[in-house]
Design an enzyme around this catalytic site. Sequence first.
Site, mmCIF file in Angstrom:
data_model
loop_
_atom_site.group_PDB
_atom_site.id
_atom_site.type_symbol
_atom_site.label_atom_id
_atom_site.label_comp_id
_atom_site.label_asym_id
_atom_site.label_seq_id
_atom_site.Cartn_x
_atom_site.Cartn_y
_atom_site.Cartn_z
ATOM 1 N N GLY A 1 -4.698 -7.920 -10.362
ATOM 2 C CA GLY A 1 -3.298 -7.494 -10.313
ATOM 3 C C GLY A 1 -2.663 -8.171 -9.112
ATOM 4 O O GLY A 1 -3.018 -9.300 -8.773
ATOM 5 N N ASN A 2 -1.735 -7.482 -8.441
ATOM 6 C CA ASN A 2 -1.220 -8.037 -7.180
ATOM 7 C C ASN A 2 -2.344 -8.153 -6.175
ATOM 8 O O ASN A 2 -2.528 -9.168 -5.536
ATOM 9 C CB ASN A 2 -0.123 -7.137 -6.620
ATOM 10 C CG ASN A 2 1.207 -7.458 -7.232
ATOM 11 O OD1 ASN A 2 1.529 -8.635 -7.415
ATOM 12 N ND2 ASN A 2 1.961 -6.436 -7.586
ATOM 13 N N GLY A 3 -3.092 -7.053 -6.041
ATOM 14 C CA GLY A 3 -4.378 -7.117 -5.350
ATOM 15 C C GLY A 3 -5.411 -7.515 -6.394
ATOM 16 O O GLY A 3 -5.181 -7.317 -7.584
ATOM 17 N N GLY B 1 -2.717 -6.384 -14.290
ATOM 18 C CA GLY B 1 -1.589 -7.189 -14.791
ATOM 19 C C GLY B 1 -1.943 -8.601 -15.231
ATOM 20 O O GLY B 1 -1.592 -9.030 -16.335
ATOM 21 N N LYS C 1 4.710 5.605 -6.167
ATOM 22 C CA LYS C 1 4.557 5.586 -7.627
ATOM 23 C C LYS C 1 4.146 6.979 -8.029
ATOM 24 O O LYS C 1 3.302 7.596 -7.359
ATOM 25 C CB LYS C 1 3.409 4.645 -8.016
ATOM 26 C CG LYS C 1 3.810 3.236 -8.329
ATOM 27 C CD LYS C 1 2.632 2.558 -9.047
ATOM 28 C CE LYS C 1 2.616 1.080 -8.767
ATOM 29 N NZ LYS C 1 1.372 0.434 -9.148
ATOM 30 N N GLU D 1 -5.276 3.760 -13.781
ATOM 31 C CA GLU D 1 -5.720 4.479 -12.587
ATOM 32 C C GLU D 1 -5.136 5.882 -12.524
ATOM 33 O O GLU D 1 -5.788 6.811 -12.056
ATOM 34 C CB GLU D 1 -5.331 3.676 -11.331
ATOM 35 C CG GLU D 1 -6.177 2.424 -11.170
ATOM 36 C CD GLU D 1 -5.626 1.438 -10.155
ATOM 37 O OE1 GLU D 1 -4.644 0.740 -10.503
ATOM 38 O OE2 GLU D 1 -6.158 1.366 -9.043
ATOM 39 N N ARG E 1 -3.703 9.270 -4.710
ATOM 40 C CA ARG E 1 -4.547 8.106 -4.454
ATOM 41 C C ARG E 1 -4.595 7.898 -2.945
ATOM 42 O O ARG E 1 -3.560 7.771 -2.296
ATOM 43 C CB ARG E 1 -3.948 6.869 -5.121
ATOM 44 C CG ARG E 1 -4.683 5.602 -4.755
ATOM 45 C CD ARG E 1 -4.189 4.431 -5.570
ATOM 46 N NE ARG E 1 -4.967 3.243 -5.276
ATOM 47 C CZ ARG E 1 -4.479 2.145 -4.705
ATOM 48 N NH1 ARG E 1 -3.196 2.080 -4.390
ATOM 49 N NH2 ARG E 1 -5.246 1.122 -4.480
ATOM 50 N N ARG F 1 -2.460 -11.923 -0.258
ATOM 51 C CA ARG F 1 -3.597 -11.881 0.672
ATOM 52 C C ARG F 1 -4.494 -13.099 0.471
ATOM 53 O O ARG F 1 -4.688 -13.555 -0.647
ATOM 54 C CB ARG F 1 -4.447 -10.631 0.454
ATOM 55 C CG ARG F 1 -3.716 -9.336 0.700
ATOM 56 C CD ARG F 1 -4.703 -8.168 0.602
ATOM 57 N NE ARG F 1 -3.978 -6.925 0.445
ATOM 58 C CZ ARG F 1 -4.208 -6.043 -0.521
ATOM 59 N NH1 ARG F 1 -5.172 -6.248 -1.409
ATOM 60 N NH2 ARG F 1 -3.495 -4.948 -0.604
ATOM 61 N N HIS G 1 -10.210 -0.464 -5.030
ATOM 62 C CA HIS G 1 -9.912 -0.463 -6.474
ATOM 63 C C HIS G 1 -11.016 0.270 -7.245
ATOM 64 O O HIS G 1 -11.219 0.028 -8.433
ATOM 65 C CB HIS G 1 -9.825 -1.898 -7.063
ATOM 66 C CG HIS G 1 -8.611 -2.670 -6.668
ATOM 67 N ND1 HIS G 1 -8.621 -4.042 -6.610
ATOM 68 C CD2 HIS G 1 -7.366 -2.279 -6.341
ATOM 69 C CE1 HIS G 1 -7.429 -4.478 -6.254
ATOM 70 N NE2 HIS G 1 -6.644 -3.423 -6.073
ATOM 71 N N ASN H 1 0.973 8.012 -5.734
ATOM 72 C CA ASN H 1 0.399 6.856 -5.053
ATOM 73 C C ASN H 1 1.452 6.374 -4.051
ATOM 74 O O ASN H 1 2.416 5.708 -4.426
ATOM 75 C CB ASN H 1 0.089 5.780 -6.103
ATOM 76 C CG ASN H 1 -0.536 4.545 -5.492
ATOM 77 O OD1 ASN H 1 -0.636 4.415 -4.269
ATOM 78 N ND2 ASN H 1 -0.948 3.625 -6.344
#
Length: 408
Positions: A211-213, A331, A18, A385, A92, A242, A181, A11
């Site tokens: 999560g963060n997004g 998260g 990642k 994921e 990804r 965002r 996502h 990713n």
Amino acid sequence: MGVAGSVLVINAGSSSLKYQLVQPAGGEVWAEGLVERIGEELSTITHEQGGAETTAELALPDHQAAIECALGYVADGGIDLASAGLAAVGHRVVHGGRSFYAPTLIAPFVISEIDRISTLAPLHNPANLVGIRAAAELLPEVPSVAVFDTAFFHGLPEAAATYAIDRELAAEHAIRRYGFHGTSHEYVSQRAADFLGRGYDDVNQIVLHLGNGASASAISGGRPVDTSMGMTPLEGLVMGTRTGDVDPGLVLHLNRVAGLGVDEIDTLLNKRSGLRGLCGENDFRAVADLIAAGDEHAALAYDVYVHRLRRYIGAYLITLGRVDAITFTAGIGENSAKLRADALRDLQRYGIDVDDDRNLMRSKQARRISTDDSAVAVLVVPTNEELAIARQAVAVVARPDVSGETAP
Ligand code: ADP
């Protein structure tokens, strides 16, 4: 089962990478890691393998160097990826546009198409492509598969996918709602149906990936019928950095009145907004710490976050009509009992009743946090994921005809 048949999942972000080496059947993780600040003076790598974690700082000028470094760490841990019998490298890829709606074996025309679609995801697709090229160079014998973040939402009903703007202009510039996502929403919704012991086709559910997004989806009998992210991942819920939904008139105002240029507005909306814009912190735990210390900006940031989330939950209850499950993941969704309780507070009249004790219990397993009497099951299902990408990648390698690319 050994490493043979495993998948290296990659990713690649704009300055991060990642990776995870995972056995798709059983989910065993042989090695995983994260490289950050690629291209800066010093990058960091955190690598885990065989129960040991290593962290190092070193100069990694580009993604090729980062992947080389990661593979070096895996080799130091006793696994030579070039000869390990990998089934695939799974990448990804954020945006598949209208072209890709299933995992796709990577070939030259796939690369050029992902490149062409980059106009829709200028922050993401170019980085994904760098990862694809670097991995192909280092592991030329292993088939590579692209798994698109938009794919699951490919079949969104037209009413949910269409923006109310000039239709010819929209068609010319591929302007529509794609959703993101998708790998997580699909994996989590399938797991939720399994957990309930019901067929995927049989369950209506709302999935909240926080999560963060962050994104929400409404899934009816295994088919997504709406999702909160749109043409880009900027739409929808409040996120770490965002905005989520804003009045598009705000963009015009920022340009005409505040004098910001397009790139500045892009950075503002994507990187300096959301929780960070409201209180200076984008990490949910840091926001919680600020609230505990009496910070009123953080308290408002949290309230805005919850308000937006409840708005989407309400909308999707009506969109679906009958809802069997609401599932929290990622998260924040997996870890913040307070957020889960606040998101679904006082909704008993809609058949949604969170059990306080169950909600507070910590676990890495899928679990039900609603009362036995709650008509709607409220679940926490950890997302994975990487495993989902690995499984999709091996399925494509085994049967390349399942690829969903358009003709070159
Ligand atoms: P991504 O994969 O999008 O980078 P994650 O799914 O890992 O993000 O989610 C990161 C978010 O989860 C961060 O805001 C982090 O603060 C939050 N988070 C992680 N653990 C906890 C926790 N125990 N309580 C509250 N929030 C948490």
